[in-house]
Scaffold this active site. Structure first.
Site, short mmCIF file in Angstrom:
data_model
loop_
_atom_site.label_atom_id
_atom_site.label_comp_id
_atom_site.label_asym_id
_atom_site.label_seq_id
_atom_site.Cartn_x
_atom_site.Cartn_y
_atom_site.Cartn_z
N ASP A 197 8.40 49.25 62.32
CA ASP A 197 6.94 49.47 62.29
C ASP A 197 6.42 49.76 60.88
O ASP A 197 5.47 50.51 60.71
CB ASP A 197 6.54 50.61 63.24
CG ASP A 197 7.18 50.43 64.61
OD1 ASP A 197 7.08 49.31 65.12
OD2 ASP A 197 7.79 51.38 65.13
N LYS A 252 5.59 44.91 58.67
CA LYS A 252 6.16 43.62 58.27
C LYS A 252 5.27 42.45 58.68
O LYS A 252 5.14 41.47 57.96
CB LYS A 252 7.55 43.42 58.91
CG LYS A 252 8.58 44.43 58.42
CD LYS A 252 9.92 44.23 59.10
CE LYS A 252 9.93 44.62 60.56
NZ LYS A 252 9.81 46.05 60.86
N GLY A 285 7.40 44.14 67.67
CA GLY A 285 6.02 43.79 67.98
C GLY A 285 5.16 44.05 66.79
O GLY A 285 5.35 45.04 66.10
N HIS A 286 4.27 43.12 66.49
CA HIS A 286 3.33 43.44 65.43
C HIS A 286 1.96 42.87 65.70
O HIS A 286 1.80 41.88 66.41
CB HIS A 286 3.85 43.05 64.04
CG HIS A 286 4.51 41.74 63.98
ND1 HIS A 286 5.85 41.60 63.77
CD2 HIS A 286 4.02 40.51 64.10
CE1 HIS A 286 6.15 40.33 63.77
NE2 HIS A 286 5.07 39.64 63.96
N GLN A 323 12.56 45.24 63.61
CA GLN A 323 13.00 46.64 63.56
C GLN A 323 13.16 47.07 62.08
O GLN A 323 12.50 46.52 61.23
CB GLN A 323 14.30 46.87 64.34
CG GLN A 323 14.15 46.74 65.85
CD GLN A 323 14.21 45.32 66.36
OE1 GLN A 323 15.06 44.56 65.96
NE2 GLN A 323 13.31 44.96 67.23
P1 IMP Z 1 16.18 48.56 71.95
O1 IMP Z 1 16.09 47.73 70.72
O2 IMP Z 1 15.11 48.26 72.96
O3 IMP Z 1 17.55 48.56 72.54
O4 IMP Z 1 15.90 50.09 71.52
C1 IMP Z 1 16.79 50.81 70.69
C2 IMP Z 1 16.04 51.71 69.73
O5 IMP Z 1 15.35 50.91 68.78
C3 IMP Z 1 14.96 52.57 70.38
O6 IMP Z 1 14.88 53.79 69.67
C4 IMP Z 1 13.68 51.79 70.16
O7 IMP Z 1 12.53 52.60 70.17
C5 IMP Z 1 13.97 51.23 68.77
N1 IMP Z 1 13.23 49.99 68.50
C6 IMP Z 1 13.51 48.76 68.96
N2 IMP Z 1 12.64 47.87 68.47
C7 IMP Z 1 11.81 48.54 67.66
C8 IMP Z 1 10.71 48.15 66.81
O8 IMP Z 1 10.34 46.99 66.70
N3 IMP Z 1 10.10 49.16 66.14
C9 IMP Z 1 10.50 50.44 66.21
N4 IMP Z 1 11.54 50.85 66.96
C10 IMP Z 1 12.18 49.91 67.68
#
Ligand code: IMP
Length: 417
Positions: free
Chosen positions: A12, A15, A39-40, A218
């Site tokens: 977040d 990007k 997500g953006h 991420q």
């Molecule tokens: P997962 O990717 O859904 O397995 O989540 C694993 C961890 O990554 C969790 O803490 C999510 O909140 C975090 N996470 C996954 N994608 C994002 C993102 O795009 N932005 C921020 N945190 C993320």
């Protein structure tokens, strides 16, 4: 030169906006890992675009490619694609034939995995099935996009997957895998997207001589190997994964992006986290709510210790700072420069217990004075002195030039140095 845009914190960092901004100078924008957990939101001429999978370069009519390192949820992709074709004429979107799919049972398994952990052990995933889909990829059980050419192959694969997962699903009172429904869904999906799928053997030819912008998803501190395991995502988010995840063997420079403060969604260590009114203020002013899960993001001061680590593991060449405008009216702004006097080389960032045990005191912070409203965005020189000092301090600490300063969601709220 090709460029990789990488988030240096816990995701977040902004990007999407920067990829949209930079993509003008590139032919091809590539996602190489993650899925619709990312997500953006990009705002162009007051029009709001929300993306999870498709790179924001699509708005400028650039070729967008999802490489083999991405995990793709067919239902989600179909919805996102349908939305895009209503807003953008002839979007140029391609998918690697080697992409692994996220299916319904992955989302059920994600839920089960979380449900069996006690509260402080829960990862706080996005519940999109990301972890279980990557587990299947590593466990050689994925259904790949190329499998969709043959109904028989899908049927065979799904039958053995059913044998493997049904006992678990049943045990946790989840519905069992419905072979017919899954197969029909995938056959329909293939009918819809087959023109977008590029055979992996043709990628190099198809994208020959294209100038590439890689879009990370991420952030570096959520990297499966380099982040605070197990509070990480299930892919390698750092720039060295660019080549593996795209199957494009090219050279590139890395632009690292960070927010002027730090946020994290989900659980896990966060040494500079703020639990007071300042934290709430930043969350509110910065609209720090997860794009995917709508969860409130945890907020804290900028953490230079982990940022330096991220710069190193990504071999960052240049930097972009975003959202310093959110801190405008705070009377004092702090940055974390050490953990219990420890510098980044003394810290193991990949073991969550170690990072969790860091308790910081005043000597670990540097304090800056408020810079007030930013009235002129024409150049770095015209920014308030206190903001310039903040940026110069960070630059010196990291030893890498800050080339882009983003001070708002619109394209024109961007300063290039
Ligand atoms: P997962 O990717 O859904 O397995 O989540 C694993 C961890 O990554 C969790 O803490 C999510 O909140 C975090 N996470 C996954 N994608 C994002 C993102 O795009 N932005 C921020 N945190 C993320």
């Amino acid at each position: 030169m090709n460029k990789a845009v990488i988030g240096l914190q816990w995701g977040d960092e902004g990007k999407g906006k920067i990829v949209d901004y930079l993509s003008e100078g590139f032919d091809l924008v590539v996602r190489y890992q993650g899925g619709n957990n990312a997500g953006h939101t990009v705002i162009v001429d007051s029009q709001i675009y929300k993306f999870n999978l498709i790179p924001s370069g699509v708005i400028r009519g650039k070729i967008c490619y999802l490489g083999q390192g991405v995990v793709l949820d067919p239902n989600h992709f179909a919805k996102e694609y349908d939305q895009i074709i209503t807003k953008i004429d002839n979007p140029k979107i391609f998918l690697s034939s080697n992409i692994s799919l996220i299916l319904e049972y992955h989302k059920q398994l994600d839920k089960i995995n979380e449900s069996i952990l006690n509260s402080e052990k829960k990862i706080g995933t996005t519940s999109k099935g990301i972890g279980p889909a990557y587990q299947d990829k590593v466990g050689r059980k994925s259904i790949k996009l190329y499998d969709l050419k043959s109904k028989k192959t899908i049927e065979e694969k799904i039958k053995s997957i059913k044998m493997f997962y049904d006992p678990i699903l049943e045990n946790f009172h989840e519905s069992k895998i419905n072979i017919e429904q899954t197969v029909e869904g995938l056959v329909d999906f293939y009918g819809k997207v087959k023109e977008l799928i590029v055979d992996n053997s043709l990628i190099k030819k198809q994208f020959k001589n294209k100038k590439i912008l890689f879009e990370g998803a991420q952030g570096a501190l959520l990297d499966l190997d380099h982040g605070s395991y197990p509070f990480v995502t299930s892919s390698n988010t750092i720039s060295s994964n660019v080549v593996i995840g795209s199957a494009l063997q090219v050279d590139y420079k890395t632009l690292g992006i960070f927010k002027a403060y730090t946020t994290r969604v989900g659980n896990g260590p966060f040494p500079s986290e703020l639990f007071d009114d300042v934290g709430h203020y930043i969350a509110e002013k910065g609209v720090e709510i997860g794009t995917v899960t709508k969860r409130k993001r945890r907020c804290g001061w900028l953490d230079l210790v982990s940022l330096k680590y991220s710069c190193e593991i990504n071999r960052v060449n240049e930097l972009c700072i975003t959202k310093a405008d959110v801190l405008n009216n705070l009377s004092k702004i702090k940055v974390c420069k050490s953990y219990n006097s420890k510098k980044y080389l003394d810290v193991n960032f990949s073991e969550s217990n170690i990072l969790n045990s860091m308790s910081l005191d005043e000597t670990d912070f540097e304090t800056f004075q408020s810079w007030g409203d930013i009235k002129d965005l024409s150049s770095f020189e015209t920014l308030p002195n206190n903001l310039k000092n903040y940026i110069l301090y960070i630059e010196e600490y990291l030893g890498i030039p800050i080339k882009i300063i983003s001070l708002g969601p619109e394209r024109n709220q961007t300063i290039i140095r």
